[in-house]
Motif scaffolding. Structure first.
Motif, short mmCIF file in Angstrom:
data_model
loop_
_atom_site.label_atom_id
_atom_site.label_comp_id
_atom_site.label_asym_id
_atom_site.label_seq_id
_atom_site.Cartn_x
_atom_site.Cartn_y
_atom_site.Cartn_z
N MET A 121 43.32 68.00 31.00
CA MET A 121 43.10 69.12 31.92
C MET A 121 42.15 68.68 33.03
O MET A 121 41.10 68.12 32.77
N ASP A 122 42.56 68.89 34.28
CA ASP A 122 41.72 68.56 35.43
C ASP A 122 40.77 69.73 35.68
O ASP A 122 41.06 70.64 36.46
N ASP A 123 39.62 69.69 35.00
CA ASP A 123 38.65 70.78 35.14
C ASP A 123 38.12 70.89 36.56
O ASP A 123 37.82 71.98 37.04
N ALA A 124 37.97 69.74 37.23
CA ALA A 124 37.44 69.75 38.59
C ALA A 124 38.36 70.51 39.53
O ALA A 124 37.90 71.24 40.41
N LEU A 125 39.67 70.34 39.36
CA LEU A 125 40.64 71.07 40.18
C LEU A 125 40.49 72.57 39.98
O LEU A 125 40.46 73.34 40.95
N PHE A 126 40.38 72.98 38.73
CA PHE A 126 40.24 74.41 38.43
C PHE A 126 38.95 74.96 39.04
O PHE A 126 38.93 76.04 39.63
N ASP A 127 37.87 74.20 38.91
CA ASP A 127 36.59 74.64 39.45
C ASP A 127 36.64 74.76 40.98
O ASP A 127 36.02 75.66 41.57
N ARG A 128 37.38 73.87 41.63
CA ARG A 128 37.45 73.89 43.09
C ARG A 128 38.25 75.06 43.63
O ARG A 128 37.90 75.65 44.66
N LEU A 129 39.34 75.40 42.95
CA LEU A 129 40.29 76.36 43.53
C LEU A 129 40.36 77.70 42.81
O LEU A 129 41.08 78.59 43.27
N GLU A 130 39.65 77.87 41.71
CA GLU A 130 39.72 79.15 41.00
C GLU A 130 39.35 80.30 41.94
O GLU A 130 38.40 80.22 42.71
N LEU A 131 40.11 81.38 41.84
CA LEU A 131 39.88 82.56 42.68
C LEU A 131 39.31 83.71 41.86
O LEU A 131 39.58 83.85 40.67
N SER A 132 38.52 84.53 42.53
CA SER A 132 38.03 85.78 41.96
C SER A 132 37.84 86.77 43.09
O SER A 132 37.81 86.40 44.27
N LEU A 133 37.76 88.04 42.75
CA LEU A 133 37.58 89.06 43.76
C LEU A 133 36.18 88.95 44.39
O LEU A 133 35.22 88.61 43.70
N PRO A 134 36.06 89.25 45.68
CA PRO A 134 34.76 89.12 46.35
C PRO A 134 33.72 90.12 45.86
O PRO A 134 32.52 89.87 45.96
N ALA A 135 34.18 91.25 45.37
CA ALA A 135 33.28 92.33 44.96
C ALA A 135 34.05 93.27 44.03
O ALA A 135 35.28 93.19 43.93
N PRO A 136 33.33 94.18 43.38
CA PRO A 136 34.01 95.06 42.41
C PRO A 136 34.77 96.22 43.03
O PRO A 136 35.45 96.95 42.30
N TRP A 137 34.66 96.42 44.35
CA TRP A 137 35.31 97.60 44.91
C TRP A 137 35.74 97.38 46.35
O TRP A 137 35.13 96.57 47.07
N ILE A 138 36.80 98.09 46.76
CA ILE A 138 37.27 98.08 48.15
C ILE A 138 36.73 99.32 48.85
O ILE A 138 36.75 100.42 48.30
N ASP A 139 36.23 99.13 50.06
CA ASP A 139 35.68 100.23 50.85
C ASP A 139 36.81 101.02 51.48
O ASP A 139 37.44 100.58 52.45
#
Length: 212
Positions: A1-19
Motif C-alpha cells: 500500500m502506497d501510504d504516501a499517495l493516500f496521505d497526499r491526495l486524501e480528501l475531506s470536507l472543509p468544514a462541517p456545514w454549508i452556509d
C-alpha cells in the motif's frame, strides 16, 4: 500500500456545514459531497495497492501466450483495478446527482458539468465490467451485437486499464496519481463552489492552490 499517495491526495470536507439559508438543502448537498469524497478516497486506496505488470514477472503459458507468473498477484491487480473504476464511477454518480439538485449555485452547476464531461467515460467502463458476461458473448448495450474487432474484458497496458464498452469502443482509464490529481482538482472545484462554515458561523476561506 502506497501510504504516501493516500496521505497526499486524501480528501475531506472543509468544514462541517454549508452556509445556506435552507438548512435542508445544505444538509442534502453536504451528504452528496461527503459521499463523493468517500468514493474518491476508496479509488485512491485501490490505486495505492495497484502494481503494474513487470516484464520479469511474465512467463509463456498455454499456447505460447504470455501470462503472469504469480497468479495471485495477477488477480489482485485486476481486483484493485476494478475497485478503482467502481470508486471513481461512484464519485461521478454523486456529482451527477448533485448536478440535478435544484437550487445549486451556477458555479457549482458549471463545475459539475465540467467534471462529468472529463470523467463521464468511466461510467461506460464500469457498465462493461458489471455486464462482463454479456460483453464476453459479443453483446453490447440492450443486447445488441457488438461490431467486429478486438474484444477486451479488462486488459492492462502499463497503468492503463481498458475494456470494450457497450457501443463497441475501447475505453481506458489510467490508474495513476496524475489521473487522481485531475479528478481531485475537479472535485475541489465543486466543493469550493459552496460557502463553508464552522460552528458559530465562522466562514472557511478557500485555500490557495485548490481546484483546477
Amino acid at each position: 500500500m502506497d501510504d504516501a499517495l493516500f496521505d497526499r491526495l486524501e480528501l475531506s470536507l472543509p468544514a462541517p456545514w454549508i452556509d445556506h439559508n435552507d438548512r435542508d438543502f445544505a444538509g442534502d448537498v453536504l451528504l452528496i459531497l461527503n459521499s463523493a469524497i468517500e468514493q474518491f478516497n476508496d479509488a485512491l486506496a485501490a490505486c495505492g495497492l495497484f502494481r503494474p505488470f513487470a516484464a520479469d514477472g511474465l512467463e509463456r503459458g498455454t499456447f505460447g501466450v504470455m501470462c503472469q507468473r504469480d497468479r495471485l498477484e495477477g488477480r489482485l491487480r485486476s481486483l484493485y483495478a476494478r475497485a478503482y473504476v467502481y470508486g471513481l464511477d461512484s464519485t461521478r454518480a454523486f456529482v451527477h446527482a448533485l448536478s440535478l439538485r435544484p437550487g445549486i449555485p451556477p458555479t457549482a452547476a458549471a463545475a459539475c458539468v465540467t467534471f462529468l464531461q472529463r470523467f463521464g467515460h468511466i461510467r461506460d467502463i464500469r457498465n462493461s465490467l458489471q455486464h462482463i458476461e454479456e460483453r464476453s458473448q459479443g453483446k453490447g448495450s440492450y443486447g445488441k451485437a457488438l461490431p467486429g474487432g478486438l474484444l477486451l474484458l479488462g486488459e492492462f497496458i502499463g497503468r492503463r486499464y481498458g475494456v470494450t464498452t457497450g457501443d463497441g469502443q475501447l475505453k481506458e482509464v489510467e490508474i495513476s496519481e496524475q489521473f487522481l490529481e485531475a479528478v481531485r482538482s475537479a472535485l475541489l472545484e465543486i466543493i469550493w463552489s459552496f460557502e463553508w462554515i464552522h460552528v458559530g458561523n465562522v466562514r472557511v476561506p478557500r485555500p490557495e492552490g485548490t481546484g483546477a
